[in-house]
Design a protein around this motif. Structure first.
Motif, PDB file in Angstrom:
ATOM      1  N   ALA A  18      87.408 -20.909 -38.326  1.00 51.66           N
ATOM      2  CA  ALA A  18      88.627 -21.522 -37.797  1.00 51.66           C
ATOM      3  C   ALA A  18      89.845 -20.696 -38.215  1.00 51.66           C
ATOM      4  O   ALA A  18      89.764 -19.796 -39.067  1.00 51.66           O
ATOM      5  N   GLU A  19      90.981 -21.038 -37.657  1.00 52.20           N
ATOM      6  CA  GLU A  19      92.222 -20.289 -37.900  1.00 52.20           C
ATOM      7  C   GLU A  19      92.846 -20.691 -39.232  1.00 52.20           C
ATOM      8  O   GLU A  19      92.793 -21.855 -39.643  1.00 52.20           O
ATOM      9  N   ASN A  20      93.402 -19.715 -39.922  1.00 51.82           N
ATOM     10  CA  ASN A  20      94.079 -19.972 -41.192  1.00 51.82           C
ATOM     11  C   ASN A  20      95.442 -20.624 -40.951  1.00 51.82           C
ATOM     12  O   ASN A  20      96.068 -20.434 -39.897  1.00 51.82           O
ATOM     13  N   GLY A  21      95.905 -21.382 -41.937  1.00 49.35           N
ATOM     14  CA  GLY A  21      97.257 -21.916 -41.892  1.00 49.35           C
ATOM     15  C   GLY A  21      98.277 -20.815 -42.155  1.00 49.35           C
ATOM     16  O   GLY A  21      97.980 -19.804 -42.805  1.00 49.35           O
ATOM     17  N   LYS A  22      99.484 -21.004 -41.653  1.00 44.57           N
ATOM     18  CA  LYS A  22     100.523 -19.991 -41.809  1.00 44.57           C
ATOM     19  C   LYS A  22     101.303 -20.209 -43.105  1.00 44.57           C
ATOM     20  O   LYS A  22     101.382 -21.313 -43.637  1.00 44.57           O
ATOM     21  N   ALA A  64      85.883 -22.749 -42.537  1.00 44.94           N
ATOM     22  CA  ALA A  64      87.154 -23.361 -42.153  1.00 44.94           C
ATOM     23  C   ALA A  64      88.298 -22.427 -42.517  1.00 44.94           C
ATOM     24  O   ALA A  64      88.152 -21.498 -43.320  1.00 44.94           O
ATOM     25  N   GLY A  65      89.452 -22.673 -41.941  1.00 43.22           N
ATOM     26  CA  GLY A  65      90.611 -21.830 -42.207  1.00 43.22           C
ATOM     27  C   GLY A  65      91.195 -22.077 -43.587  1.00 43.22           C
ATOM     28  O   GLY A  65      91.146 -23.192 -44.112  1.00 43.22           O
ATOM     29  N   ASP A  69      92.106 -26.027 -35.075  1.00 41.81           N
ATOM     30  CA  ASP A  69      90.709 -26.390 -35.298  1.00 41.81           C
ATOM     31  C   ASP A  69      89.813 -25.616 -34.338  1.00 41.81           C
ATOM     32  O   ASP A  69      90.177 -25.338 -33.189  1.00 41.81           O
ATOM     33  N   LEU A  70      88.612 -25.296 -34.828  1.00 47.65           N
ATOM     34  CA  LEU A  70      87.603 -24.643 -33.988  1.00 47.65           C
ATOM     35  C   LEU A  70      86.597 -25.705 -33.553  1.00 47.65           C
ATOM     36  O   LEU A  70      85.927 -26.312 -34.397  1.00 47.65           O
ATOM     37  N   VAL A  71      86.501 -25.950 -32.261  1.00 41.21           N
ATOM     38  CA  VAL A  71      85.605 -26.973 -31.712  1.00 41.21           C
ATOM     39  C   VAL A  71      84.379 -26.273 -31.126  1.00 41.21           C
ATOM     40  O   VAL A  71      84.503 -25.417 -30.242  1.00 41.21           O
ATOM     41  N   LEU A  72      83.195 -26.646 -31.619  1.00 39.04           N
ATOM     42  CA  LEU A  72      81.938 -26.060 -31.161  1.00 39.04           C
ATOM     43  C   LEU A  72      81.146 -27.125 -30.408  1.00 39.04           C
ATOM     44  O   LEU A  72      80.740 -28.127 -31.002  1.00 39.04           O
ATOM     45  N   PRO A  73      80.912 -26.974 -29.100  1.00 42.55           N
ATOM     46  CA  PRO A  73      80.132 -27.962 -28.351  1.00 42.55           C
ATOM     47  C   PRO A  73      78.647 -27.854 -28.667  1.00 42.55           C
ATOM     48  O   PRO A  73      78.093 -26.750 -28.766  1.00 42.55           O
ATOM     49  N   GLY A  84      89.313 -27.648 -43.438  1.00 44.31           N
ATOM     50  CA  GLY A  84      90.281 -26.592 -43.734  1.00 44.31           C
ATOM     51  C   GLY A  84      90.957 -26.799 -45.076  1.00 44.31           C
ATOM     52  O   GLY A  84      91.091 -27.924 -45.569  1.00 44.31           O
ATOM     53  N   GLY A  85      91.371 -25.714 -45.688  1.00 44.23           N
ATOM     54  CA  GLY A  85      92.046 -25.786 -46.981  1.00 44.23           C
ATOM     55  C   GLY A  85      93.461 -26.319 -46.854  1.00 44.23           C
ATOM     56  O   GLY A  85      94.144 -26.086 -45.847  1.00 44.23           O
ATOM     57  N   ARG A  86      93.919 -27.006 -47.884  1.00 40.63           N
ATOM     58  CA  ARG A  86      95.281 -27.533 -47.878  1.00 40.63           C
ATOM     59  C   ARG A  86      96.295 -26.421 -48.140  1.00 40.63           C
ATOM     60  O   ARG A  86      96.033 -25.489 -48.889  1.00 40.63           O
TER      61      ARG A  86
END
Length: 497
Positions: A68-72, A14-15, A86-90, A120-122
């Motif tokens: 997934a993408e990191n927070g800014k 996760a990001g 979010d990264l969605v994997l089918p 994802g991390g807070r």
């Protein structure tokens, strides 16, 4: 040649949460206008979603790593960082998500079912959110938390109502091709089918799916042939159908021994399922026996000989031919009756749902233990202390002081003192080890001094309102006295004249 993959191991990450920022509002005549640092954005989740258009786990076989993408990062002027996408994997319908230890995390059935594989991390708080009466202008911010990183095992268990069992070249693929519109590969050599074939069958008002199980031979549960890789596809079936080749030319095979051999493999496979996932009881599933290829005269004679033995087991027996289509209508309606009876026992279908891995409740508890590897060292374990350590920038002394204040308020220092920790003892929290310097010495109630203070709070030279009013009164008094002095001097000059 297309490949069918029904079991893969993937790594998901996760990001990370974005860092908060320490910023102070500045403008002309207001060099310290107050903290205005924004919070960091939350990291993106990794989500698995059932997609009806996906039928295999092949994509994960070639791309087993997902992130997934990191927070800014936050910014000044109270601007919060953007959240990571979010990264969605089918995944196919019927995918089971397991940990590397074999624990079932999610059983994903139904289009749209979602499982949060990694959270994802807070994001870290900026100094504007950390300001308080005691710390009005924090010179630090909290770091973002790292996102979850773990390995998962994905297993595909086909969602079929009827499972066809039989030796290679028994005619399972041919049976599916004539019962439905499916077009599987058909040939007369063993292991033609290298992946489960699914077909949709309509019998009256009942619509159900049929799947074959390739490579089921004696010894499959011990790894012979294609092994037990495909046996998982019968776990969801409402009824199991034995497809027996009555026209086989192999001298050591006959319909009864074929059925007995396959039942023995199912009996061997069931304990393996129970040990792995508390698997289903395959022995209780209804059975149907299909004596195939009766268009061949010798096969019809053999079918008539073994039919009585099959009837004694209490299983419905059908003589069919995929070439002449004899007996197929009766077989399809018999399958439909078993499927309908099974569906009546099921609870009401649930709408697509989000599946979240259960986590321990954050009750603020912690434990203090002696470090088994070091002398005069201790290990603190707990959700809050470990999270606070991850959020702390240890290059900022004020942030370290803030962490110490939080740990003391939680009771960590008192617990360390009770365990015999002394100033200078090594304390490990999460991935960080440091020398313990208590704010209250063991056995004493006096406070040694505050840590984590902002020196700007001690250098407050602002002029208060009551001071401005007093200065105004003083100036007015001075002017009055000066006026009186000037008037007296003028009077004296007049008298002299």
């Amino acid at each position: 040649m297309s490949r069918f993959v029904d079991r893969v191991t993937i790594s998901v990450a996760a990001g990370d949460g974005g860092n908060g920022v320490a910023s102070v509002h500045r403008e002309k005549f207001k060099p310290l206008g107050g903290p205005n640092g924004g919070n960091g954005g939350r990291g993106g989740d990794v989500r698995l979603v059932v997609d009806p258009g996906v039928h295999t786990l092949l994509d994960f076989h070639y791309r087993p790593n997902a992130r997934a993408e990191n927070g800014k990062r936050g910014e000044g002027n109270h601007r919060n960082g953007a959240q990571g996408e979010d990264l969605v994997l089918p995944v196919p319908d019927g995918t089971v998500v397991l940990s590397t230890d074999g624990e079932v995390l999610a059983d994903m059935v139904g289009a749209g079912t979602t499982f949060v594989a990694a959270a994802g991390g807070r994001g870290g708080l900026g100094n504007a959110a950390l300001a308080s009466k005691a710390r009005r202008a924090p010179g630090f911010a909290l770091l973002g938390e790292p996102g979850d990183q773990l390995e998962l095992v994905l297993e595909l268990k086909s969602v079929a109502d009827v499972g066809l069992l039989g030796f290679p070249s028994a005619g399972k693929s041919s049976l599916i091709s004539v019962l439905s519109a499916a077009k599987p590969k058909i040939a007369d050599y063993p292991f033609t089918t290298l992946m489960p074939n699914l077909g949709v069958v309509t019998a009256g008002e009942t619509v159900f799916t049929v799947a074959d199980v390739p490579g089921l031979i004696p010894g499959a549960s011990q790894g012979r042939g294609l092994g037990l890789d495909f046996l998982r596809h019968i776990e969801r079936c409402a009824v199991l159908v034995h497809v027996v080749d009555c026209a086989t030319l192999e001298p050591d095979r006959d319909p009864i021994s074929d059925v007995d051999a396959l039942e023995a493999e199912l009996a061997e496979y069931t304990p393996a399922l129970a040990a792995e996932v508390g698997g289903p009881d395959l022995a209780s599933r209804p059975r149907i026996v299909v004596l195939n290829k009766v268009d061949v005269p010798e096969a019809r004679e053999l079918a008539e000989l073994v039919r009585a033995d099959m009837d004694e087991r209490g299983w419905p027996v059908f003589e069919v031919s995929t070439a002449s289509r004899e007996g197929l209508r009766e077989l399809s309606f018999a399958m439909a009756r078993e499927v309908e009876a099974y569906r009546e026992t099921l609870p009401e279908p649930e709408p697509a749902r989000v599946v979240v891995r259960p986590t321990a409740v954050d009750d603020g508890g912690f434990t203090v233990e002696e470090d088994p590897e070091l002398d005069d060292a201790f290990v603190v374990r707990g959700t809050k202390p470990e999270r606070w350590v991850r959020q702390t920038d240890f290059n900022n002394s004020e942030a370290v002081g803030f962490l110490a204040d939080r740990l003391a308020k939680l009771g960590v220092e008192d617990a360390l003192a009770r365990r015999g920790a002394e100033p200078g003892s090594q304390v490990t929290i999460g991935d960080m080890t440091f020398d313990w310097e208590p704010s209250t010495p063991a056995g004493m109630a006096s406070v040694m001094g505050r840590r984590g203070e902002d020196m700007r709070l001690e250098e407050d030279d602002r002029v208060r309102a009551h001071e401005r009013k007093q200065a105004k009164r003083d100036r007015r008094t001075s002017l009055d006295e000066f006026g009186r002095h000037v008037g007296d001097a003028e009077d004296d000059e007049e008298d002299d004249r």
